[in-house]
Design a protein around this motif. Structure first.
Motif, PDB file in Angstrom:
ATOM      1  N   LEU A 126      -3.713   4.223   8.995  1.00 42.59           N
ATOM      2  CA  LEU A 126      -3.244   3.373  10.089  1.00 42.59           C
ATOM      3  C   LEU A 126      -2.755   2.023   9.573  1.00 42.59           C
ATOM      4  N   TYR A 127      -3.454   1.455   8.609  1.00 44.33           N
ATOM      5  CA  TYR A 127      -2.997   0.193   8.017  1.00 44.33           C
ATOM      6  C   TYR A 127      -1.629   0.376   7.364  1.00 44.33           C
ATOM      7  N   LEU A 128      -1.437   1.491   6.679  1.00 44.15           N
ATOM      8  CA  LEU A 128      -0.151   1.764   6.037  1.00 44.15           C
ATOM      9  C   LEU A 128       0.947   1.975   7.077  1.00 44.15           C
ATOM     10  N   ALA A 129       0.647   2.772   8.092  1.00 48.11           N
ATOM     11  CA  ALA A 129       1.672   3.154   9.071  1.00 48.11           C
ATOM     12  C   ALA A 129       2.059   2.004   9.977  1.00 48.11           C
ATOM     13  N   THR A 135       8.871   3.521   8.380  1.00 51.45           N
ATOM     14  CA  THR A 135       8.523   4.267   7.179  1.00 51.45           C
ATOM     15  C   THR A 135       7.602   5.425   7.527  1.00 51.45           C
ATOM     16  N   THR A 136       7.897   6.601   7.015  1.00 53.59           N
ATOM     17  CA  THR A 136       7.024   7.746   7.226  1.00 53.59           C
ATOM     18  C   THR A 136       5.914   7.748   6.181  1.00 53.59           C
ATOM     19  N   VAL A 137       4.674   7.850   6.657  1.00 54.77           N
ATOM     20  CA  VAL A 137       3.518   7.951   5.774  1.00 54.77           C
ATOM     21  C   VAL A 137       3.065   9.408   5.758  1.00 54.77           C
ATOM     22  N   TYR A 138       3.221  10.054   4.611  1.00 54.21           N
ATOM     23  CA  TYR A 138       2.756  11.426   4.438  1.00 54.21           C
ATOM     24  C   TYR A 138       1.321  11.359   3.922  1.00 54.21           C
ATOM     25  N   THR A 139       0.368  11.830   4.715  1.00 56.71           N
ATOM     26  CA  THR A 139      -1.025  11.727   4.316  1.00 56.71           C
ATOM     27  C   THR A 139      -1.639  13.112   4.211  1.00 56.71           C
ATOM     28  N   LEU A 140      -2.364  13.366   3.120  1.00 53.01           N
ATOM     29  CA  LEU A 140      -2.887  14.690   2.800  1.00 53.01           C
ATOM     30  C   LEU A 140      -4.411  14.663   2.821  1.00 53.01           C
TER      31      LEU A 140
END
Length: 265
Positions: A126-129, A135-140
């Motif tokens: 959430l901090y990144l997004a 910007t798309t944050v791809y999180t795995l």
């Protein structure tokens, strides 16, 4: 509870960092001085932070149980795969200070492609997004049940720029890297072991440019992670590294000499 070797690693790492860490008054290179001022030293007072931290507080009170599949390094606080959400939150989530650091880093770099390895409950995501909704944050995330908790939070926050991929990162990361042209920023907080960490680095490296930044969490968490970090910063393509103790950053900027910094955080 941390093992004896983990406690020793943290003590050694903390002592070494304390002896070498400097602040802005000892930084003369223009880029690193600017980076310290704008990313590390700067604090933000964003309303979105309050919402994220309220979500964290809710997690810390949650009595929900989840099946946390063990894919990475074993938990140091529970031998059971069935864990309370509040226990996961208490022992695995990054601090608000580190969340602010990631937010600042996003605004400083303005990346287009962001990859996070290890979603956990989604706080750092959430901090990144929320730093840049373009910007798309791809999180795995390797655990289905934990990914479900994070996914619900992303929906509640109405974050349209998060793409959550559930499954073993050994499989999902190569698949993702085949789909995106480059990795501008990566935050690695997944399998805290030597071989997987170096493998993630190698895979991400193939998609980096001279403007990319890779962030590795818990570089002093164990002697394995300390060895992984030392190996990473010695790679010929790494021209600049920053040890914040909590995490390490590597850069690929064209420099005349390799630079390694221990910075107060």
């Amino acid at each position: 509870m941390l093992s004896l070797w983990q406690r020793r690693s943290l003590i050694v790492g903390h002592w070494h960092h304390w002896l070498n860490a400097v602040n802005q008054h000892s930084l003369h290179a223009p880029f690193i001085y600017q980076f310290y001022q704008q990313v590390i030293r700067t604090t933000q007072a964003q309303s979105s932070f309050e919402q994220i931290e309220q979500y964290r507080n809710n997690l810390l009170k949650s009595k929900e149980e989840v099946l946390a599949e063990s894919i990475g390094a074993a938990s140091t606080v529970s031998a059971s795969n069935v864990r309370l959400v509040k226990s996961i939150a208490r022992h695995t989530l990054s601090t608000p200070k580190f969340g602010c650091f990631l937010y600042n880093l996003m605004q400083f770099q303005k990346p287009q492609y962001v990859v996070e390895l290890g979603t956990s409950l989604g706080v750092t995501t959430l901090y990144l997004a929320l730093a840049d909704n373009r910007t798309t944050v791809y999180t795995l995330e390797g655990s289905t049940k934990i990914a479900n908790v994070a996914g619900q939070a992303f929906a509640d926050f109405n974050c349209q720029n998060i793409e959550l991929r559930e499954g073993n990162i050994d499989h999902t990361l190569p698949q993702l890297l085949e789909e995106i042209p480059q990795v501008d920023l990566a935050y690695v907080d997944a399998n805290h072991r030597l071989e997987p960490t170096l493998r993630y680095f190698s895979q991400l490296l193939d998609r980096t440019s001279e403007n990319s930044i890779l962030v590795f969490d818990d570089i002093h968490w164990s002697f394995e992670m300390r060895k992984a970090w030392k190996t990473i910063i010695q790679h010929p393509r790494v021209t600049l590294s920053i040890d914040l103790f909590d995490a390490g950053l590597v850069f690929f900027r064209p420099l005349t000499t390799r630079q390694h910094y221990f910075l107060m955080f």
